[in-house]
Design an enzyme around this catalytic site. Structure first.
Site, PDB file in Angstrom:
ATOM      1  N   HIS A  10       1.155   3.960   1.468  1.00 17.82           N
ATOM      2  CA  HIS A  10       2.549   4.366   1.261  1.00 17.82           C
ATOM      3  C   HIS A  10       2.802   5.773   1.798  1.00 17.82           C
ATOM      4  O   HIS A  10       3.861   6.056   2.356  1.00 17.82           O
ATOM      5  CB  HIS A  10       2.910   4.293  -0.228  1.00 17.82           C
ATOM      6  CG  HIS A  10       2.986   2.885  -0.752  1.00 17.82           C
ATOM      7  ND1 HIS A  10       2.749   2.571  -2.067  1.00 17.82           N
ATOM      8  CD2 HIS A  10       3.260   1.713  -0.123  1.00 17.82           C
ATOM      9  CE1 HIS A  10       2.879   1.259  -2.225  1.00 17.82           C
ATOM     10  NE2 HIS A  10       3.186   0.720  -1.069  1.00 17.82           N
ATOM     11  N   LYS A  43      -5.199 -13.041  -6.132  1.00 10.07           N
ATOM     12  CA  LYS A  43      -4.036 -12.329  -6.652  1.00 10.07           C
ATOM     13  C   LYS A  43      -3.544 -12.987  -7.931  1.00 10.07           C
ATOM     14  O   LYS A  43      -3.165 -12.303  -8.894  1.00 10.07           O
ATOM     15  CB  LYS A  43      -2.904 -12.277  -5.616  1.00 10.07           C
ATOM     16  CG  LYS A  43      -1.702 -11.486  -6.145  1.00 10.07           C
ATOM     17  CD  LYS A  43      -0.703 -11.069  -5.085  1.00 10.07           C
ATOM     18  CE  LYS A  43       0.420 -10.241  -5.724  1.00 10.07           C
ATOM     19  NZ  LYS A  43       1.439  -9.808  -4.764  1.00 10.07           N
TER      20      LYS A  43
END
Lengths: 369, 369
Positions: B252, B227
């Site tokens: 989502h 990341k």
């Protein structure tokens, strides 16, 4: 005459455009800067009534899609509640990160709208159209945004630079004379920090500035340039930026001791008295001569500003009360006080070793008590 | 074994320390990092009950002055009201800009405390001590902080990097197994984005990770490193950082369609299903072969994670509902959808030209409707 001052902050550099008639051009300039961007205009009821239609007409003519969010005028709007309402308004208008927030008003609107812009979607760009002289020479440079907390003023916020500032001097014509004078005190401050020639120039050009002559644009531009130079050297206020607080330690104490009652003392007036006190205090410490302090007092007084604690209407604060407010100030370290002092006109510096008893003795001589 | 991953962001670089027993050492490390700094520990009631005393004992032993501010666990705490309360608590404790905020908890605490730190006095430094696996591999890298608005999640916030992250793997032993698995889905994601060798390593080491063996530290460290590399290339999310959303558009939509009901679906579970769907959708578009999608499904399923929409307990959302949530997503441009798609394991990329009808057709095949 239009002047442009560039605030040099690397990738965050931005221009301040200063001149007459900029409000009508704002829409065109925004459309050129950010084609297709939608705008949320944040303003207060007074500015909206006086100038809202003119700004919107220009934006509509330039094809800039916009919504207007109004807040109540005054410091009380720098609250968590109003912040949440403005953030909600920007989100309700479905603005995206590439759209713009327009801060259209004085310092309160600039601080609040700037903080909303800094935090909606973790950062939107914003344009400042400052409508007070104080905001044009002070709030439009530096990127300080924020709101007040129960614990004190400006304790919550962000450093967030605008992408463009439009300072329209025509808008200042509708300012109450008292607000114009108060902004002028901050202009004088820049001369006193490190620009003695600018202070001399102000002594010669004050009448033209107050008559809205070309000197007004030049005075605003020089002030912005002066502040920009200091901010560029210290963007997040770790060092030299403290010079901008010349006169402000006394000013904040005076504002605090009079309960931030704008009817008695507005910020710029407190700064005027604070600038005189800073020079008189420096004179008492044998740092600067009495002539310098006299010039400062005479110039601010001639502009119609208060220059002594006794000039504040109503019961004036005593020395111990003022000293208590100064000691509460954040610029206290290890029992010594940090003041911005001066060795003469345009020769200010950071003094971090001032014994509190010297301040108290000085204030006793300047107050009834 | 302790590993250190440095997030390289120039002047804002910071170390993530990963290992067992770090909680007890936190006070000493903080005292070394910032001698004399006072701390406001922001945590939730659950973390406070399980680990608060251990953290404070170490801080007291190291002579670190601290206060503790607790919030209710759960997403509802990412509100304006709780933000105002935490900010007020930090100010009431009279912390200055050189003091520290300690975000001690999962993602909610990290986001909220980080946003408070970003904005109190226009920016205080903060230390993250993430206590969930998800927070250790996701929230601790990237500097995203924020709260929710009525208009949506994470719509208000700031990019604000911590000065230190301490990821104590011992703390994860008290996590519910379901939360641990959910965090594991994000670990798998990093392999699928651009680290095929890491994905293969996870296939071989999953049992050791779930048994709290040395592979757990390595898996967290590799995830943070993955990341960090993406964030370093795109700190404020203008481009490549979107890769971190692999599987998240579907995730989502699934979370939205099930009303963010954590009893039915927690975020990491939604990501697990989303990762499988992203690979299956890529396969349908002939971008990646069926074998890749199969490996992803098999691995996540073997870890006990849901891998299909039908795995969600209760009535499952239909294709049109999911499509509506996807279209509301901010990653929609000019009628085309932006998805993170993939050409195989560890070969993901940003596709910004996906026709909505292709998504709908795909979802119809994956749902009851």
């Amino acid at each position: 005459m239009t002047e442009v001052v560039t605030v040099e902050l690397g990738a965050r550099s931005y221009p301040i455009v200063i001149g007459a008639g900029l409000l009508a051009e704002a829409g065109r300039r925004i459309a050129e800067l950010r084609p297709g961007a939608r705008c949320a205009i944040v303003t207060d009821d007074n500015v909206e009534a006086a100038h809202g239609a003119a700004l919107r007409a220009g934006m509509t003519a330039a094809g800039v899609d916009h919504v207007t969010l109004t807040i109540s005028p005054g410091e009380a709007s720098k609250s968590f509640a109003t912040y949440e309402r403005v953030v909600g308004g920007i989100l309700d208008a479905r603005l995206e990160r590439n759209d713009l927030v327009i801060a259209f008003g004085g310092g309160v609107v600039g601080d609040l709208a700037g903080f909303a812009a800094a935090t909606v979607r973790r950062g939107m760009d914003f344009v400042q159209i400052p409508t007070s002289l104080l905001a044009q020479v002070d709030s439009s440079v530096g990127g300080k945004t924020g709101i007040n907390a129960a614990q004190g003023k400006n304790l919550v916020g962000a450093f967030h630079q605008p992408v463009l500032v439009l300072a329209d001097t025509d808008v200042l014509r509708t300012l109450p004379a008292r607000e114009f004078r108060a902004g002028y005190a901050e202009i004088v401050k820049y001369g006193l920090i490190d620009r003695p020639d600018f202070f001399s120039w102000l002594e010669r050009n004050r009448h033209e500035i107050f008559a809205f002559g070309p000197a007004l644009v030049e005075a605003i531009a020089t002030s912005c340039r002066a502040k920009a130079a200091i901010v560029a050297a210290d963007e997040t206020e770790r060092g030299a930026r403290a010079l901008l607080n010349l006169g402000h330690t006394f000013a904040h104490a005076l504002e605090g001791a009079t309960g931030y009652d704008g009817a008695r003392l507005v910020h710029g007036e407190a700064v005027a008295i604070g600038l005189v006190l800073a020079h008189e205090f420096a004179n008492r410490l044998n740092l600067c001569d009495a002539d310098a302090a006299g010039r400062v007092r005479d110039h601010l007084g001639a502009a119609g500003l208060p220059v002594a604690i006794a000039d504040i209407p109503g019961p004036t604060p005593d020395a111990d009360t003022l000293q208590r407010f100064i000691a509460q100030d954040k610029k206290v370290k290890r029992g010594r006080l940090t003041f911005i002092l001066t060795k003469g006109v345009g020769k200010s510096y950071i003094a971090d070793d001032i014994p509190p008893h010297e301040v108290l003795a000085f204030l006793r001589g300047k107050t009834a008590a």
